[in-house]
Design a protein around this motif. Structure first.
Motif, mmCIF file in Angstrom:
data_model
loop_
_atom_site.group_PDB
_atom_site.id
_atom_site.type_symbol
_atom_site.label_atom_id
_atom_site.label_comp_id
_atom_site.label_asym_id
_atom_site.label_seq_id
_atom_site.Cartn_x
_atom_site.Cartn_y
_atom_site.Cartn_z
ATOM 1 N N LEU A 83 1.258 -1.276 -0.065
ATOM 2 C CA LEU A 83 0.017 0.265 0.269
ATOM 3 C C LEU A 83 0.936 1.925 0.308
ATOM 4 O O LEU A 83 1.871 1.631 0.204
ATOM 5 C CB LEU A 83 -0.802 -0.165 1.686
ATOM 6 C CG LEU A 83 -2.313 -1.529 1.105
ATOM 7 C CD1 LEU A 83 -2.627 -1.390 2.583
ATOM 8 C CD2 LEU A 83 -2.947 -1.197 0.042
ATOM 9 N N ILE A 84 0.033 2.696 -0.483
ATOM 10 C CA ILE A 84 0.598 3.700 -0.311
ATOM 11 C C ILE A 84 0.944 4.255 1.251
ATOM 12 O O ILE A 84 -0.898 3.935 1.788
ATOM 13 C CB ILE A 84 -0.062 4.779 -1.367
ATOM 14 C CG1 ILE A 84 0.069 3.522 -2.329
ATOM 15 C CG2 ILE A 84 0.950 5.994 -0.993
ATOM 16 C CD1 ILE A 84 1.773 3.582 -3.066
ATOM 17 N N PRO A 85 2.092 4.151 1.957
ATOM 18 C CA PRO A 85 1.710 4.725 3.583
ATOM 19 C C PRO A 85 0.570 5.718 3.860
ATOM 20 O O PRO A 85 0.472 5.947 4.756
ATOM 21 C CB PRO A 85 3.146 5.230 3.813
ATOM 22 C CG PRO A 85 4.136 3.948 3.208
ATOM 23 C CD PRO A 85 3.080 4.197 1.372
ATOM 24 N N GLU A 86 1.014 6.858 2.840
ATOM 25 C CA GLU A 86 0.087 8.460 3.570
ATOM 26 C C GLU A 86 -1.151 7.653 2.798
ATOM 27 O O GLU A 86 -2.483 8.481 3.128
ATOM 28 C CB GLU A 86 0.915 9.871 2.948
ATOM 29 C CG GLU A 86 1.730 9.440 3.857
ATOM 30 C CD GLU A 86 3.202 8.988 3.638
ATOM 31 O OE1 GLU A 86 3.729 8.875 2.490
ATOM 32 O OE2 GLU A 86 3.743 9.213 4.689
ATOM 33 N N ALA A 87 -1.785 7.176 2.241
ATOM 34 C CA ALA A 87 -2.881 7.155 1.140
ATOM 35 C C ALA A 87 -3.531 5.581 1.052
ATOM 36 O O ALA A 87 -3.192 5.102 -0.326
ATOM 37 C CB ALA A 87 -3.111 7.644 -0.340
ATOM 38 N N PRO A 88 -3.151 4.853 1.422
ATOM 39 C CA PRO A 88 -3.179 2.992 1.420
ATOM 40 C C PRO A 88 -4.454 2.646 0.330
ATOM 41 O O PRO A 88 -4.616 1.752 0.603
ATOM 42 C CB PRO A 88 -3.615 2.894 3.130
ATOM 43 C CG PRO A 88 -4.197 3.524 3.644
ATOM 44 C CD PRO A 88 -3.647 5.001 3.253
ATOM 45 N N HIS A 89 -5.517 3.566 0.211
ATOM 46 C CA HIS A 89 -6.552 2.818 -0.074
ATOM 47 C C HIS A 89 -5.990 3.880 -1.647
ATOM 48 O O HIS A 89 -6.562 3.911 -3.000
ATOM 49 C CB HIS A 89 -8.080 3.939 -0.646
ATOM 50 C CG HIS A 89 -7.978 3.150 1.229
ATOM 51 N ND1 HIS A 89 -8.372 1.633 1.136
ATOM 52 C CD2 HIS A 89 -8.398 3.543 2.469
ATOM 53 C CE1 HIS A 89 -8.253 0.936 2.963
ATOM 54 N NE2 HIS A 89 -8.326 2.306 3.081
ATOM 55 N N SER A 90 -4.906 4.617 -2.112
ATOM 56 C CA SER A 90 -4.889 4.604 -3.866
ATOM 57 C C SER A 90 -3.702 3.888 -4.638
ATOM 58 O O SER A 90 -2.858 2.719 -3.901
ATOM 59 C CB SER A 90 -3.459 6.215 -3.091
ATOM 60 O OG SER A 90 -4.106 7.435 -2.419
ATOM 61 N N ASN A 91 -3.576 4.324 -5.805
ATOM 62 C CA ASN A 91 -3.327 3.627 -7.197
ATOM 63 C C ASN A 91 -2.446 4.793 -7.183
ATOM 64 O O ASN A 91 -2.458 5.898 -7.157
ATOM 65 C CB ASN A 91 -4.342 3.034 -7.571
ATOM 66 C CG ASN A 91 -5.404 1.971 -7.061
ATOM 67 O OD1 ASN A 91 -4.579 1.589 -6.213
ATOM 68 N ND2 ASN A 91 -6.455 2.097 -7.791
ATOM 69 N N MET A 92 -0.900 4.395 -7.438
ATOM 70 C CA MET A 92 0.159 5.099 -7.872
ATOM 71 C C MET A 92 1.021 4.520 -9.135
ATOM 72 O O MET A 92 0.780 3.485 -8.802
ATOM 73 C CB MET A 92 0.912 6.328 -7.202
ATOM 74 C CG MET A 92 0.034 6.494 -6.015
ATOM 75 S SD MET A 92 1.065 7.958 -4.656
ATOM 76 C CE MET A 92 1.882 8.553 -5.477
ATOM 77 N N THR A 93 1.347 5.424 -9.740
ATOM 78 C CA THR A 93 2.349 5.162 -10.791
ATOM 79 C C THR A 93 4.058 5.786 -10.682
ATOM 80 O O THR A 93 3.511 7.386 -11.136
ATOM 81 C CB THR A 93 1.908 4.799 -12.191
ATOM 82 O OG1 THR A 93 0.541 4.330 -12.035
ATOM 83 C CG2 THR A 93 2.928 4.571 -13.218
ATOM 84 N N TRP A 94 5.170 5.084 -11.322
ATOM 85 C CA TRP A 94 6.212 6.167 -11.287
ATOM 86 C C TRP A 94 6.418 5.258 -12.578
ATOM 87 O O TRP A 94 7.123 4.385 -12.608
ATOM 88 C CB TRP A 94 6.903 5.167 -10.444
ATOM 89 C CG TRP A 94 6.430 5.820 -8.777
ATOM 90 C CD1 TRP A 94 6.841 7.131 -8.322
ATOM 91 C CD2 TRP A 94 5.875 5.387 -7.923
ATOM 92 N NE1 TRP A 94 6.313 7.280 -6.769
ATOM 93 C CE2 TRP A 94 5.612 6.157 -6.703
ATOM 94 C CE3 TRP A 94 5.441 4.099 -7.986
ATOM 95 C CZ2 TRP A 94 5.139 6.230 -5.939
ATOM 96 C CZ3 TRP A 94 4.240 3.609 -7.071
ATOM 97 C CH2 TRP A 94 3.505 4.261 -5.558
ATOM 98 N N ARG A 95 6.694 6.411 -13.500
ATOM 99 C CA ARG A 95 8.085 6.554 -14.607
ATOM 100 C C ARG A 95 9.856 6.013 -14.861
ATOM 101 O O ARG A 95 9.703 8.011 -14.137
ATOM 102 C CB ARG A 95 7.871 6.692 -15.946
ATOM 103 C CG ARG A 95 8.609 6.354 -16.979
ATOM 104 C CD ARG A 95 7.849 5.467 -18.047
ATOM 105 N NE ARG A 95 8.464 5.276 -18.494
ATOM 106 C CZ ARG A 95 9.865 4.351 -18.866
ATOM 107 N NH1 ARG A 95 9.981 3.024 -18.251
ATOM 108 N NH2 ARG A 95 10.688 3.845 -20.240
ATOM 109 N N LEU A 96 10.710 5.367 -14.426
ATOM 110 C CA LEU A 96 11.677 5.289 -13.939
ATOM 111 C C LEU A 96 12.236 5.893 -15.013
ATOM 112 O O LEU A 96 12.149 5.425 -15.859
ATOM 113 C CB LEU A 96 12.457 3.924 -12.939
ATOM 114 C CG LEU A 96 11.622 3.455 -11.878
ATOM 115 C CD1 LEU A 96 11.903 1.879 -11.616
ATOM 116 C CD2 LEU A 96 11.295 4.356 -10.913
ATOM 117 N N GLY A 97 12.860 6.775 -14.977
ATOM 118 C CA GLY A 97 14.338 7.042 -15.782
ATOM 119 C C GLY A 97 15.580 6.195 -15.922
ATOM 120 O O GLY A 97 15.569 5.176 -15.057
#
Length: 144
Positions: A83-97
């Motif tokens: 889970l995302i620690p500050e927003a456990p019900h969130s979905n997030m995406t990161w594009r890595l360089g």
């Protein structure tokens, strides 16, 4: 990184050259200087590798849009939502360089890792953990 690494344990690390940093394997435990705490060394798993897209969707770790199978995950990750620690019900995406990795601690609930501060620059990576010496027993365990 508990239960893999515990307070007081000693971590043996193999230093990486600049060219070796780009070849870090998925879920290797890397030692690094975090972007927010320049006087501290951290040790977390490299979950996302350079030029990948890392997503946390409904508690599942996704790489380039595909969920990692349970057989690929280290034992401490299996059957546990990420889970995302500050927003456990969130979905997030990161594009890595091309010079970034995404690191996650084994203790999901409160790890100060890439879920909080984003991708980690490979220039911050010191090395790969190879063994741990247990504080309580002195036992040496090889790390994968």
């Amino acid at each position: 990184m508990s239960p893999t690494l515990n307070p007081g344990d000693t971590v043996k690390t193999r230093a990486l050259s600049n060219s070796e940093r780009a070849k870090i394997r998925r879920f290797s435990i890397v030692t690094f200087v975090p972007p927010s705490e320049k006087d501290t060394l951290f040790a977390f798993r490299a979950a996302g590798l350079p030029e990948e897209t890392v997503s946390i969707t409904d508690g599942k770790l996704m790489i380039n849009g595909s969920e990692l199978s349970q057989t690929m995950l280290p034992a401490v990750f299996k059957d546990k939502p990420i889970l995302i620690p500050e927003a456990p019900h969130s979905n997030m995406t990161w594009r890595l360089g091309k010079n970034e990795v995404f690191v996650i601690g084994d203790n999901f609930s409160d790890a100060n890792d890439s879920r909080r501060w984003g991708p980690l620059s490979l220039t911050n990576v010191i090395g790969v953990a190879t063994a741990v010496i247990r504080k309580d027993t002195g036992a040496v365990e090889t790390l994968r």
